[in-house]
Design a protein around this motif. Sequence first.
Motif, PDB file in Angstrom:
ATOM      1  N   CYS A   1      29.368  45.881  31.413  1.00  0.00           N
ATOM      2  CA  CYS A   1      29.059  47.025  32.276  1.00  0.00           C
ATOM      3  C   CYS A   1      29.784  48.296  31.847  1.00  0.00           C
ATOM      4  CB  CYS A   1      29.411  46.699  33.720  1.00  0.00           C
ATOM      5  SG  CYS A   1      28.217  45.622  34.533  1.00  0.00           S
ATOM      6  N   TRP A   2      30.971  48.138  31.275  1.00  0.00           N
ATOM      7  CA  TRP A   2      31.761  49.329  30.928  1.00  0.00           C
ATOM      8  C   TRP A   2      31.788  49.626  29.431  1.00  0.00           C
ATOM      9  CZ3 TRP A   2      31.615  51.666  35.095  1.00  0.00           C
ATOM     10  CH2 TRP A   2      31.874  51.040  36.314  1.00  0.00           C
TER      11      TRP A   2
ATOM     12  N   GLN B   1      21.752  53.023  43.578  1.00  0.00           N
ATOM     13  CA  GLN B   1      22.940  52.672  42.803  1.00  0.00           C
ATOM     14  C   GLN B   1      22.570  52.001  41.487  1.00  0.00           C
ATOM     15  OE1 GLN B   1      26.436  51.086  45.079  1.00  0.00           O
ATOM     16  NE2 GLN B   1      24.983  50.935  46.769  1.00  0.00           N
TER      17      GLN B   1
ATOM     18  N   ARG C   1      26.729  54.315  36.453  1.00  0.00           N
ATOM     19  CA  ARG C   1      28.011  54.145  37.133  1.00  0.00           C
ATOM     20  C   ARG C   1      29.142  54.674  36.255  1.00  0.00           C
ATOM     21  NH1 ARG C   1      23.656  50.941  37.749  1.00  0.00           N
ATOM     22  NH2 ARG C   1      24.577  49.329  36.414  1.00  0.00           N
ATOM     23  N   LYS C   2      30.147  55.243  36.887  1.00  0.00           N
ATOM     24  CA  LYS C   2      31.299  55.770  36.165  1.00  0.00           C
ATOM     25  C   LYS C   2      32.495  54.838  36.331  1.00  0.00           C
ATOM     26  CE  LYS C   2      29.966  60.648  36.567  1.00  0.00           C
ATOM     27  NZ  LYS C   2      30.375  61.997  37.049  1.00  0.00           N
TER      28      LYS C   2
ATOM     29  N   GLN D   1      38.495  52.238  42.083  1.00  0.00           N
ATOM     30  CA  GLN D   1      37.412  51.416  42.620  1.00  0.00           C
ATOM     31  C   GLN D   1      37.513  49.981  42.097  1.00  0.00           C
ATOM     32  OE1 GLN D   1      33.428  52.320  41.207  1.00  0.00           O
ATOM     33  NE2 GLN D   1      32.551  51.912  43.214  1.00  0.00           N
TER      34      GLN D   1
ATOM     35  N   ARG E   1      31.983  45.907  43.528  1.00  0.00           N
ATOM     36  CA  ARG E   1      32.754  47.150  43.410  1.00  0.00           C
ATOM     37  C   ARG E   1      33.385  47.264  42.025  1.00  0.00           C
ATOM     38  NH1 ARG E   1      36.904  48.139  48.213  1.00  0.00           N
ATOM     39  NH2 ARG E   1      34.952  48.032  49.394  1.00  0.00           N
TER      40      ARG E   1
ATOM     41  N   GLY F   1      30.960  48.800  39.743  1.00  0.00           N
ATOM     42  CA  GLY F   1      30.429  50.109  40.097  1.00  0.00           C
ATOM     43  C   GLY F   1      29.482  50.180  41.267  1.00  0.00           C
ATOM     44  N   PHE F   2      29.335  49.093  42.037  1.00  0.00           N
ATOM     45  CA  PHE F   2      28.410  49.078  43.172  1.00  0.00           C
ATOM     46  C   PHE F   2      29.195  48.958  44.480  1.00  0.00           C
ATOM     47  CE2 PHE F   2      25.959  47.570  39.604  1.00  0.00           C
ATOM     48  CZ  PHE F   2      24.707  48.129  39.788  1.00  0.00           C
TER      49      PHE F   2
END
Length: 481
Positions: free
Chosen positions: A19-20, A177, A182-183, A188, A256, A259-260
């Motif tokens: 995801c990142w 979302q 997403r950042k 978070q 979370r 990013g959600f």
Amino acid sequence: MSFISYPFLVLFAVVWLACWLLPFRFVNPFLLLASYVFYGWWDWRFLALLGFSSVVDFICGKLLDGGVAEERRSDVLAVSVVVNLGILALFKYFDFFIDSFCEVVATVGIEMPPPLLRLVLPIGISFYTFQTLSYTIDIYRRKMSSTCRFLDFLLYVSFFPQLVAGPIERATSLLPQILTPRKFDWEQISSGCQLALVGFFKKMVIADNLAPFIESVYGNGGASNGLAVVLATYAFAIQIYCDFSGYTDIARGVARMIGFELCQNFNLPYFATNPSDFWRRWHISLSTWIRDYLYVPLGGNRGGRFRVIRNLIITMFLAGLWHGARWNFVIWGLYHGLLLGIFAVIHDIRVKKQGTTGSHPPEPKLNRVGFWLSVLGFFHLTCLGWLIFRAESFASIVKLLRSVLEVWHWSLLNIDPNFVVRLALLGIPLILFQCYQFKRGDHEPWVGWSLTTRVVFYVVLFYGIVLLGSPERHEFIYFQF
């Protein structure tokens, strides 16, 4: 795949890195693949049902959003409703209703061998069915537009953190979302990790350690003394809360961290003062769903007192049936419907005496003593409902209630002292911490603590899980729904 498993930890580690590290155009397809792996881990054959429901509602959404003439929109919605509820009814309720029908006709001398299908219930089917239905209904009501991104819609339906036990997300909240990049936000991610850790502690230390003792009482059909039933019912009230809210905390924390933000599903439910307040605090995503898509269309609070009570009872009957194809769930739903109806009448009488006007007049305020008495009183009404919910048959409900009412047969001799000790050691700290949360009005108060206090708290939770976690793994209770 369960949250409480090593395969999930491996899967999530890969998902978190992807995801990142991946470009955004690859992230959602990867999340979709991970979600299907997560769900197919139990039984890959059920992926066909999940995919079929998703395809049907994606097409229906496009048709509802300008794809058909205005007069045909209701027909398209009917297709979505019939297909989704038809699949749910076939897998979850067919055998139940056929078997019940055969038992009824047998009472008048007609013997019929029930043609049961013996279908395996797909895990999480009640949750994702309601989630995908809300998409087409909201488009029909013109509360949102359909999405043209098929893979992203598939991800909305199958998003793995909340796929099998909620919270039931609305497309108006989750789809934006999914569609938006997403950042990376360390705060978070950190708060998500903390929330998930709390959820693991609730499940593995509190809920799972109480489970064997509860089963020892409820599993024998109620053949226990009344005191044991009362203590087991208190324990079950703690177990089901920690089990289900623990799952929600893990789901929200995991989401979370990638990013959600998922919706809150619990709001200190045992601080409710009345049935209406309870359903604003317990399983919020389901209670708001049945309010918006069942109760309001039935008429809601409109009409006379009788119609309001009728709407409440019908709604809660269906809510009870949603939980499972057993009569105890139906009775539990009707019980809560009756409580809501009685409260509605009492509230209406109070409002008229006070001369309050408006479509939603406020509930009378209670002083401190009145508040805590109301909390204590309604908690015991809730526990009566949990007794019905946990019982394994109607005959078991009768036996359990009879043993509770026969107080002259209560005895400490048949009570396992380990049960009492565990109930006290697990229940009292939970109650005190929830009182602290209630006073602060904050569900995640640890976020505002000093660094030292937070570190101590997380270390205690971590080693509590490692050292005190139940060696026997129990599936999350709501997996069966």
